[in-house]
Scaffold this active site. Structure first.
Site: not given
Ligand code: G3I
Length: 390
Positions: A181, A299
């Site tokens: 991105e 994705e």
């Molecule tokens: O694991 C922690 C947990 O311990 C904590 O309690 C909770 C609350 O803060 O957060 C958890 O981590 C989260 C993680 O997902 C696992 O669920 C993060 O906050 C959250 O930001 C993270 O979101 C991910 C996001 O990317 C940012 O990394 C999404 O699951 C994931 O599906 C999303 O994927 C992205 C791709 O990498 C890039 N393209 C877009 C796609 C969708 O946004």
């Protein structure tokens, strides 16, 4: 004698109410028009019939393709029913979060490969390929990053991260999303590069993208090196601008001899999006392939946030979006893999990031919450079955 102040206030109130009513009426008309459009997306006679009992993994392989999905140790390790189904349906696995900076880097001088190591072992034990996501992204950076990384030390952190992580998994990777991105035309640059809220552009300038690929290629000469991007799929002005900026970026990288091998098209689709233009998508895919690049759908999922609540109608519209999109994509010989962003509605990022206002469970993925195949599964199966050999 009338109290003019009262009359004026009452009149103002009435005028206010009248204009509010008009706005409300326009809003309602807009929503009704949207609902009519969405209902038109649903063709109840489309049957999504499939032949045979082969899995998506087998149907993809029959055409020389890979089908897989994103997941994590937190799902695959405790949920054995899900893990078993995952290994049956997929022959490539990508970590949803395990190989991002905020998972790998608990501290400035520390790497934590534990979840990535678990996942690569899980993949290889079950005959699946493994792809990495993502070495460079402006998002999902660890909490310490902002306090520690600065213009003087950014290149050291950048190159050390890419080299260390890529070396750690060298020889085990099908491919890496090296940069994710990096395009954002709204940031105003003529080349469409993202230059706001990204430490990489801010500290290293536009050449950080080429540098990332060169460092990764040196650390793992075997992995397919991918540039991954979102918002390229539809016939809408923002996606058109992004497609043109991505092509310009890929042409620039290739012209400089950058070791880049493929484009990853994230393909986060929307079930209510009516601006899908097969010809425009096909031309974009062909333009990318003409640069000598492979293409991965990295994705794929179909958001149902604005679809009717009726699951039968929703599943129909979602399946049509999957099949119509993949039918175009799989006609492009340069396409080598299709990965969904999650395999079952039991675990979709959209439940958190794009929940439905009516509270109904989202239904964006091939398997439902009970791991039963939905019409979306049929749609993907049909697309593979109809695909030419790759
Ligand atoms: O694991 C922690 C947990 O311990 C904590 O309690 C909770 C609350 O803060 O957060 C958890 O981590 C989260 C993680 O997902 C696992 O669920 C993060 O906050 C959250 O930001 C993270 O979101 C991910 C996001 O990317 C940012 O990394 C999404 O699951 C994931 O599906 C999303 O994927 C992205 C791709 O990498 C890039 N393209 C877009 C796609 C969708 O946004």
């Amino acid at each position: 004698m009338p109290n003019y102040r009262l009359v004026t206030r009452r009149r103002t109130l009435c005028m206010g109410l009248a204009s509010l009513t008009t706005i409300k009426a326009v809003e309602i008309a807009k929503i009704e028009q949207q609902n009519r459009q969405i209902q038109m997306l649903d063709n109840p006679t489309r049957d999504f019939k499939i032949l045979g009992k082969k899995t998506l993994r087998e149907r993809a392989l029959d055409k020389g393709l890979f089908f897989g999905s994103a997941s994590g140790e937190d799902k695959l390790s405790p949920d054995t029913a899900f893990a078993t189904r995952f290994t049956k349906e997929c022959n490539i696995l990508v970590p949803e979060g395990a190989l991002k900076w905020n998972a790998l880097r608990p501290a400035p001088n520390k790497f934590d490969f534990s979840e990535g190591d678990w996942l690569v072992k899980f993949a290889h034990t079950h005959g699946m390929l493994f792809r990495g996501h993502t070495l460079v992204w402006h998002y999902a950076l660890p909490k310490w990053f902002k306090e520690i990384v600065n213009p003087q030390n950014a290149e050291k952190f950048f190159t050390e991260h890419i080299a260390t992580v890529t070396k750690h998994y060298a020889g085990q990777m099908h491919s890496w999303d090296v940069v994710n991105e990096a395009i954002e035309p709204d940031d105003g640059r003529s080349d469409g590069l993202r230059n706001k809220n990204t430490p990489w552009f801010e500290f290293l300038g536009p050449d950080y993208i080429e540098l990332a690929f060169r460092v990764a290629a040196e650390a793992d000469p075997k992995a397919l090196l991918v540039y991954n991007e979102a918002g390229l799929e539809y016939d809408i002005p923002t996606h058109e601008a992004r497609r043109s900026a991505v092509l310009k970026l890929l042409e620039r990288l290739k012209s400089k001899g950058t070791p880049i091998h493929a484009l990853g098209i994230q393909s986060h689709l929307a079930g209510d999006e009516t601006h899908f233009n097969p010809k425009k998508l096909q031309k974009f895919l062909n333009d990318v392939a003409s640069l000598g690049l492979k293409i991965l759908i990295t994705e794929l999922d179909v958001k149902d946030q604005r679809l009717p609540v009726d699951p039968t109608v929703r599943d129909h519209i979602i399946a049509a979006a999957y099949e119509d999109y993949l039918s175009v994509v799989l006609d492009e010989p340069a396409v080598i893999a299709v990965l969904t962003w999650g395999l079952s509605d039991r675990y979709s990022w959209l439940s958190i990031y794009s929940p439905r206002s009516d509270g109904a469970l989202v239904r964006p993925l091939p398997l439902d919450v009970n791991l039963k195949p939905k019409l979306a599964w049929n749609a993907i199966a049909r697309a593979f079955d109809k695909s030419p050999k790759h």
